[in-house]
Design an enzyme around this catalytic site. Structure first.
Site, short mmCIF file in Angstrom:
data_model
loop_
_atom_site.label_atom_id
_atom_site.label_comp_id
_atom_site.label_asym_id
_atom_site.label_seq_id
_atom_site.Cartn_x
_atom_site.Cartn_y
_atom_site.Cartn_z
N ASN A 35 -23.67 -50.93 21.14
CA ASN A 35 -23.36 -51.85 20.51
C ASN A 35 -22.22 -52.57 20.54
OD1 ASN A 35 -25.96 -51.36 19.56
ND2 ASN A 35 -25.35 -50.62 17.65
N VAL A 38 -15.32 -49.63 22.62
CA VAL A 38 -14.38 -48.67 22.04
C VAL A 38 -12.96 -48.56 22.50
CG1 VAL A 38 -13.87 -46.18 21.24
CG2 VAL A 38 -16.38 -47.17 21.75
N LYS A 53 -13.80 -49.00 17.17
CA LYS A 53 -15.35 -49.55 17.79
C LYS A 53 -15.15 -51.09 17.19
CE LYS A 53 -19.94 -48.09 19.05
NZ LYS A 53 -20.93 -47.16 18.88
N ASP A 146 -29.93 -40.16 20.16
CA ASP A 146 -28.97 -40.52 21.43
C ASP A 146 -28.22 -39.50 21.70
OD1 ASP A 146 -28.95 -42.21 23.64
OD2 ASP A 146 -26.86 -43.12 22.67
N1 I85 Z 1 -11.63 -41.25 22.32
N2 I85 Z 1 -20.50 -42.57 24.93
C1 I85 Z 1 -20.03 -42.99 26.15
C2 I85 Z 1 -13.87 -41.87 21.95
N3 I85 Z 1 -12.35 -41.09 20.25
N4 I85 Z 1 -16.57 -43.00 22.30
C3 I85 Z 1 -18.80 -43.78 23.47
N5 I85 Z 1 -19.91 -45.02 21.78
C4 I85 Z 1 -19.33 -44.79 20.74
C5 I85 Z 1 -18.11 -44.04 24.94
C6 I85 Z 1 -19.07 -44.20 26.09
C7 I85 Z 1 -19.44 -42.60 23.68
O1 I85 Z 1 -19.55 -44.90 19.77
C8 I85 Z 1 -17.86 -43.53 22.62
C9 I85 Z 1 -18.11 -43.89 21.23
C10 I85 Z 1 -17.00 -43.54 20.37
C11 I85 Z 1 -16.01 -43.03 21.27
C12 I85 Z 1 -14.81 -42.49 20.85
C13 I85 Z 1 -14.43 -41.89 19.56
C14 I85 Z 1 -13.34 -41.20 19.38
C15 I85 Z 1 -12.78 -41.39 21.75
C16 I85 Z 1 -19.63 -45.03 23.14
C17 I85 Z 1 -11.64 -41.20 23.99
C18 I85 Z 1 -10.32 -40.66 24.56
C19 I85 Z 1 -9.36 -40.70 24.13
C20 I85 Z 1 -8.20 -40.64 24.84
C21 I85 Z 1 -8.26 -39.84 25.91
C22 I85 Z 1 -9.66 -39.42 26.35
C23 I85 Z 1 -10.60 -39.81 25.74
O2 I85 Z 1 -12.76 -41.49 24.42
C24 I85 Z 1 -9.77 -38.71 27.59
F1 I85 Z 1 -9.44 -37.36 27.54
F2 I85 Z 1 -11.04 -38.95 28.12
F3 I85 Z 1 -8.97 -39.04 28.74
#
Ligand code: I85
Length: 356
Positions: A35, A38, A53, A146
């Protein structure tokens, strides 16, 4: 009188103050959800990093936020810190500030381990943690719908990181709400189906758990197409009939207990599939610290098939979509073999004077 609506005690409302007064939004995109986008942001006072988000304000987004809010508080679910309702270039938006997960995705982390370093006991620990999240949701009558690798993230890159579940874009409340607030039955006589068809949305989550557990133990999914295309008729029929196996050499040393648990979760009949309570009671999950430390092929297999991992993910996304649709339709009960008295009468009448 039976009241099926939830109380307002835990209802939360988004802040209407400006998010940008409290947080600085960065250009770093962390991912795309169903939806919304992020991005990274940081608290202006503490400099602490968060994930933000951005959702267009509509009933679907409201439901996502509401269910995610209700699910926050579990150790293995990404927590909501704040929600804002702000207008952005004329569009009303819901802005969800979450704790920032900096450890990346579950399977990326396993792939990065050196060969044989990931053991059956570690797989059991991972499954246990995901099950804690799912149990928390199901006990609150929320189905996630999901559950897939991309939605399982680690808090930090450090070894003691915590695994958490995210994205409530397809989550669904499994209790039918009596929207008219006029219960027309007394609880003593109410038939189970009147209380609502709640079983199948939750069992969709268990099927996903089975697929995730299978991949954790060997590094490839239980169902995949032979010819590399997305979802072939062959694969569809293999899923429908539950045709998968535990091939050597990857599965040779994996315990029978693990295979039996997978079979219970990948049962093609949702009414016979294990429930989350049954899964949690299974000793491979409940006593995960006693599971044998057998080295697994998972890391190597994931590395070798790195190029096709996006296809595996797409396949899982597609089959989850199919499952949600199929189970939504199971609400319509097949009438052919129903023993309903009104139907029996109608059938009899039709036998006497068939419709044109
Ligand atoms: N941090 N499904 C895949 C991410 N912290 N990510 C996705 N829907 C969401 C992304 C696409 C999940 O609701 C998603 C959602 C929320 C997150 C989320 C929440 C909290 C993160 C779509 C990261 C992150 C931050 C720093 C470094 C890194 C990742 O994604 C990494 F380690 F990969 F470098």
């Amino acid at each position: 009188m039976l009241k099926t609506t939830t109380s307002n005690v835990n209802d939360r409302v988004p802040k209407t103050t400006l998010l940008v007064d409290d947080y600085e939004i960065s250009n770093t995109v962390l991912g795309l959800g169903i939806n919304g986008k992020v991005v990274q942001c940081s608290n202006r006072k503490t400099q602490q990093k968060y994930a933000l988000k951005v959702l267009l304000d509509n009933p679907k987004a409201r439901r996502e936020v509401d269910l995610h809010w209700r699910a926050s508080g579990c150790r293995h679910i990404v927590n909501i810190i704040d929600v804002y309702e702000n207008t952005y270039s004329g569009n009303k938006c819901l802005l969800v500030v979450m704790e920032c997960m900096e450890g990346g995705e579950l399977f990326q982390r396993i792939q990065d381990k050196r060969d044989g370093a990931f053991t059956e006991r570690e797989a059991a620990q991972v499954m246990h943690d995901i099950c804690v999240a799912v149990h928390y949701l199901h006990s609150k009558d929320i189905a996630h719908r999901d559950l897939k690798p991309e939605n399982l993230l680690y808090t930090t890159p450090a070894p003691n990181a915590i695994l958490k579940l995210t994205d409530f874009g397809f989550a669904k409340e499994t209790l039918i709400k009596d929207t008219l607030q006029t219960p027309c039955y007394t609880p003593y006589y109410v038939a189970p189906e009147v209380l609502g068809p709640e079983k199948y949305d939750k069992s969709c989550d268990i099927w996903s758990l089975g697929v995730i557990m299978y991949i954790l133990l060997c590094g490839f999914p239980p169902f995949y197409s032979n010819h590399g295309e997305a979802i072939s008729p062959g694969m569809r029929s293999r899923i429908r009939t539950g045709q998968y196996d535990f091939p050597d050499p990857e599965w040779r040393n994996v315990s029978q207990a693990a295979k039996d648990l997978i079979k219970g979760m990948l049962n093609v009949n949702p009414s016979q599939r294990l429930t989350i309570v049954q899964v949690m009671r299974n000793s491979w999950i409940a006593q995960y610290t006693q599971v044998p430390q057998t080295p697994l092929h998972t890391g190597r297999m994931l590395k070798e098939s790195e190029d096709t991992w996006p296809e595996v993910q797409e396949e899982m996304t597609r089959s989850l979509a199919t499952m949600r649709v199929d189970y939504d339709q199971t609400h319509i009960k097949p009438l052919d073999n129903s023993e309903n008295n009104l139907l029996k009468r109608r059938r009899k009448l039709e036998e006497i004077s068939p419709k044109a």
